[in-house]
Write an enzyme that holds these catalytic residues in place. Structure first.
Site, PDB file in Angstrom:
ATOM      1  N   CYS A 179       0.820  -1.215   0.000  1.00  0.00           N
ATOM      2  CA  CYS A 179       0.000   0.000   0.000  1.00  0.00           C
ATOM      3  C   CYS A 179       0.857   1.269   0.000  1.00  0.00           C
ATOM      4  O   CYS A 179       0.572   2.216  -0.705  1.00  0.00           O
ATOM      5  CB  CYS A 179      -0.916   0.035   1.220  1.00  0.00           C
ATOM      6  SG  CYS A 179      -2.083  -1.320   1.284  1.00  0.00           S
TER       7      CYS A 179
ATOM      8  N   CYS B  52      11.904   5.856  34.072  1.00  0.00           N
ATOM      9  CA  CYS B  52      11.855   7.077  34.862  1.00  0.00           C
ATOM     10  C   CYS B  52      10.972   6.881  36.087  1.00  0.00           C
ATOM     11  O   CYS B  52      11.310   7.298  37.191  1.00  0.00           O
ATOM     12  CB  CYS B  52      11.290   8.227  34.023  1.00  0.00           C
ATOM     13  SG  CYS B  52      12.563   9.304  33.344  1.00  0.00           S
TER      14      CYS B  52
ATOM     15  N   CYS C 142      -2.592  -1.076  11.500  1.00  0.00           N
ATOM     16  CA  CYS C 142      -2.455  -1.346  10.077  1.00  0.00           C
ATOM     17  C   CYS C 142      -2.280  -2.844   9.842  1.00  0.00           C
ATOM     18  O   CYS C 142      -2.864  -3.416   8.938  1.00  0.00           O
ATOM     19  CB  CYS C 142      -1.252  -0.580   9.530  1.00  0.00           C
ATOM     20  SG  CYS C 142      -1.515   0.037   7.865  1.00  0.00           S
TER      21      CYS C 142
END
Lengths: 271, 108
Positions: free
Chosen positions: A89, A232, A124
């Site tokens: 695509c 973190c 997708c």
């Protein structure tokens, strides 16, 4: 006499070191728009040592390119029930993906929330290729994310938090300034109030996301921004959210808006 | 990283007598043998332990690599070039895997 000479040499060396350290302190900054949380926007690149910068700048030395190349291979590999590859695509990624890396996380009307690049790739795969979504932080997903975002290297981050995404950016902002964990710290405690200072041996940056996925020496591999968020949060002894969670996507979106205008550096190299 | 993939950079052309820079990087996890898994058992050592570079069959550069070297080892060295030929790069891993890559260079 000899002693004095040695002292003079030592002083000269000392001065030279001080001078070179000063040269390293000069950091490239861009001017933020009015009302921005920061007075200057600086990439994490500017806080790293000369050696680390060299590594990032040379495409052969930069180990992040292992994932770029792997992503390039995956781009044209067919997968799933539809018998398609990304290239079926999207054709040539260097054209079709040229600015994609600058705009994610991006609002997705179908799901009614902003999605990160990782999530977009998996959507997708599921909807258009009939393939199984890749696991977060797995080799293929890191490779594809890195490859796609790499196409935008050098182009300025252009993430939008307008329209329906505004409330999500607001949520991300709340998380950014929310003190959490045993150490009772927020993202801002280090990355807004103390960038440029050391936290023990580490130099704090503004925590910008323009280089992700980033190769970290500590990880010995490339990793997503969500993995970095988790690290973190562990550091401040908080319970991290999950990778791909709404909280992290909101935070990623808000964080990206703080760095609008910085060039995409994927794959960046950090320590 | 299931499969290791070498990356090299060698100039395609050079003048006779030039000193050229050769850059190599191979993707490899370089498991040191010092780490333990979740059960507390040692993870066996699995590293690239040897690297060689040959030019037309003669060794230009070779080295043993030890467990302290990080993942994805990068090696850079120089060579003086006198004639056209082919560089052959070889990486050998603990489990016997051998990775090869080669590139030709033309002396103008």
């Amino acid at each position: 006499m000899k002693k004095i000479l040695m002292l003079a040499v030592a002083t000269a060396i000392g001065l030279a070191i001080a001078a070179s350290a000063k040269a390293e302190m000069k950091r490239v900054a861009i001017k933020p728009p009015n009302g921005h949380a920061l007075s200057e926007i600086i990439s994490g690149y500017e806080y790293r040592s000369k050696e680390t910068k060299v590594l990032q700048d040379d495409d052969i030395q930069n180990p992040g390119f292992i994932w770029v190349e792997q992503g390039e291979e995956l781009w044209s590999q067919t997968d799933g029930s539809a018998g398609k590859s990304c290239a079926s695509c999207h054709d040539d990624a260097t054209e079709s993906m040229a600015t994609v890396g600058t705009v994610y996380p991006k609002w997705d009307d179908k799901v009614g929330k902003p999605v990160s690049l990782e999530q977009r790739i998996n959507t997708c795969r599921k909807d258009n290729m009939g393939a199984k979504p890749w696991k977060w932080e797995s080799g293929p997903l890191l490779s594809m994310t890195t490859y796609v975002r790499h196409q935008s290297r050098g182009k300025p981050v252009n993430v939008s938090a307008e329209g329906p995404a505004a409330s999500w950016a607001e949520r991300g902002k709340k998380l950014y300034y929310q003190r959490v964990g045993q150490l009772d710290m927020a993202c801002s405690s280090c990355h807004e109030d103390n960038y440029g200072n050391r936290i023990r041996a580490d130099m704090l940056s503004q925590g910008q996301s323009n280089g992700f996925p980033t190769y970290r020496f500590k990880w010995q591999k490339i990793g997503s921004i969500h993995r970095r968020f988790k690290g973190c949060m562990k550091n401040i002894r908080a319970t991290p959210y999950k990778v791909g969670s709404d909280e992290f996507v909101a935070l990623e979106l808000y964080l990206a808006t703080r760095g609008v205008g910085l060039p995409v550096e994927t794959p960046a190299v950090r320590n | 990283m299931a499969k290791s993939k070498p990356r090299i950079k060698v100039p395609k052309k050079a003048a006779k007598g030039d000193v050229i820079t050769l850059k190599t990087l191979i993707s490899h996890k370089m498991e040191s043998g010092q780490r333990k898994d979740k059960k507390g058992e040692k993870i066996p050592r699995q590293i690239i332990n040897k690297f060689t570079c040959e030019f037309n069959g003669a060794t230009v550069f070779s080295c043993d690599i030890e467990p302290a070297v990080s993942a994805n080892p990068y090696l850079q060295f120089t060579a003086k070039i006198e004639e056209s030929g082919e560089f052959q790069f070889t990486w050998t891993a603990d489990n016997g895997d051998v990775f090869k890559k080669s590139q030709k260079i033309t002396v103008a």
